[in-house]
Design a protein around this motif. Structure first.
Motif, mmCIF file in Angstrom:
data_model
loop_
_atom_site.group_PDB
_atom_site.id
_atom_site.type_symbol
_atom_site.label_atom_id
_atom_site.label_comp_id
_atom_site.label_asym_id
_atom_site.label_seq_id
_atom_site.Cartn_x
_atom_site.Cartn_y
_atom_site.Cartn_z
ATOM 1 N N HIS A 42 -41.331 1.027 -18.689
ATOM 2 C CA HIS A 42 -40.893 1.852 -17.564
ATOM 3 C C HIS A 42 -39.381 1.986 -17.633
ATOM 4 O O HIS A 42 -38.655 1.019 -17.417
ATOM 5 N N HIS A 44 -35.695 3.468 -16.480
ATOM 6 C CA HIS A 44 -34.967 3.793 -15.257
ATOM 7 C C HIS A 44 -33.580 4.286 -15.680
ATOM 8 O O HIS A 44 -33.130 3.979 -16.791
ATOM 9 N N TYR A 65 -31.519 10.724 -19.977
ATOM 10 C CA TYR A 65 -31.854 11.493 -18.780
ATOM 11 C C TYR A 65 -31.005 12.764 -18.750
ATOM 12 O O TYR A 65 -29.829 12.746 -19.129
ATOM 13 N N LEU A 128 -39.786 13.666 -15.024
ATOM 14 C CA LEU A 128 -39.561 12.370 -14.390
ATOM 15 C C LEU A 128 -40.800 11.940 -13.622
ATOM 16 O O LEU A 128 -41.578 12.774 -13.147
ATOM 17 N N ASP A 129 -40.970 10.628 -13.514
ATOM 18 C CA ASP A 129 -42.056 10.019 -12.737
ATOM 19 C C ASP A 129 -43.439 10.456 -13.218
ATOM 20 O O ASP A 129 -44.389 10.505 -12.449
ATOM 21 N N THR A 131 -46.270 9.605 -16.334
ATOM 22 C CA THR A 131 -46.613 8.652 -17.385
ATOM 23 C C THR A 131 -47.139 9.404 -18.602
ATOM 24 O O THR A 131 -48.017 10.257 -18.483
ATOM 25 N N THR A 160 -42.901 5.781 -18.923
ATOM 26 C CA THR A 160 -42.554 6.605 -17.770
ATOM 27 C C THR A 160 -41.045 6.624 -17.627
ATOM 28 O O THR A 160 -40.401 5.575 -17.716
ATOM 29 N N HIS A 162 -38.649 6.949 -14.902
ATOM 30 C CA HIS A 162 -38.592 6.953 -13.439
ATOM 31 C C HIS A 162 -37.304 7.619 -12.968
ATOM 32 O O HIS A 162 -36.257 7.485 -13.598
ATOM 33 N N SER A 163 -37.388 8.265 -11.821
ATOM 34 C CA SER A 163 -36.217 8.964 -11.295
ATOM 35 C C SER A 163 -35.209 8.012 -10.672
ATOM 36 O O SER A 163 -34.025 8.352 -10.543
ATOM 37 N N THR A 164 -35.643 6.833 -10.264
ATOM 38 C CA THR A 164 -34.721 5.861 -9.653
ATOM 39 C C THR A 164 -34.858 4.514 -10.318
ATOM 40 O O THR A 164 -35.794 4.215 -10.978
#
Length: 164
Positions: A42, A44, A65, A128-129, A131, A160, A162-164
């Motif tokens: 995951h 970030h 990103y 984003l977010d 899988t 994934t 993740h956006s945050t």
């Protein structure tokens, strides 16, 4: 009559030897159970690097990103190199291919590559977010010291961004 029985016996021995070689290769390449799944990560915004060193090879995955660098959108830059023990059983050039489940249009394939090939690729425009599942597969002729048989290594990594 005895000639037919001998031919059948030779066939049974040949088939048995081939099946034993295949089983040996499959058992040698079977992943070992571990406490943490090796094929899941995951990402970030401040955790963008993943590395897995396993018995059968090393996988790296770095993400960029779009918020950090808008050129190319969100993307995964990955690499795979087979371990020396797997490289040692590969007898001929390999054929390798990869797809990302959940990402339409991405594939990466190579034919006739050596066992020590450093395979690398980029998956662009990831959401984003969401899988995804990277599936990388190499087919080759393997030797176990007595005979040769088809060999295969398959790596899967679920990831994934993740956006945050």
């Amino acid at each position: 009559m005895q000639g037919g029985i001998r031919a059948q016996a030779r066939l049974v021995v040949t088939v048995t030897a081939a099946l034993a070689a295949i089983l040996t290769v499959l058992l040698a390449l079977a992943p070992k159970a571990t406490g943490q799944p090796a094929g899941e990560y995951h990402y970030h915004p401040h955790d963008t690097r993943y590395r897995y060193d396993g018995e059968h090879g090393s996988f790296t995955g770095d993400v960029i990103y779009a918020s950090q660098n808008a050129d190319g959108g969100n993307r995964l830059i990955w690499s795979l190199r087979l371990s020396p023990s797997v490289q040692a059983i590969v007898q001929r050039p390999m054929t390798c291919g990869a797809i990302v489940e959940g990402k339409r249009g991405y594939s990466d394939s190579h034919a006739g590559i050596p066992a020590d090939y450093w395979w690398h690729s980029v998956v662009t425009d990831l959401r984003l977010d969401t899988t995804y599942r990277l599936v990388a597969n190499c087919n080759f002729t393997a030797a176990n010291g007595h005979t040769t048989a088809p060999g295969n290594v398959r790596y899967t990594v679920e990831f994934t961004l993740h956006s945050t």
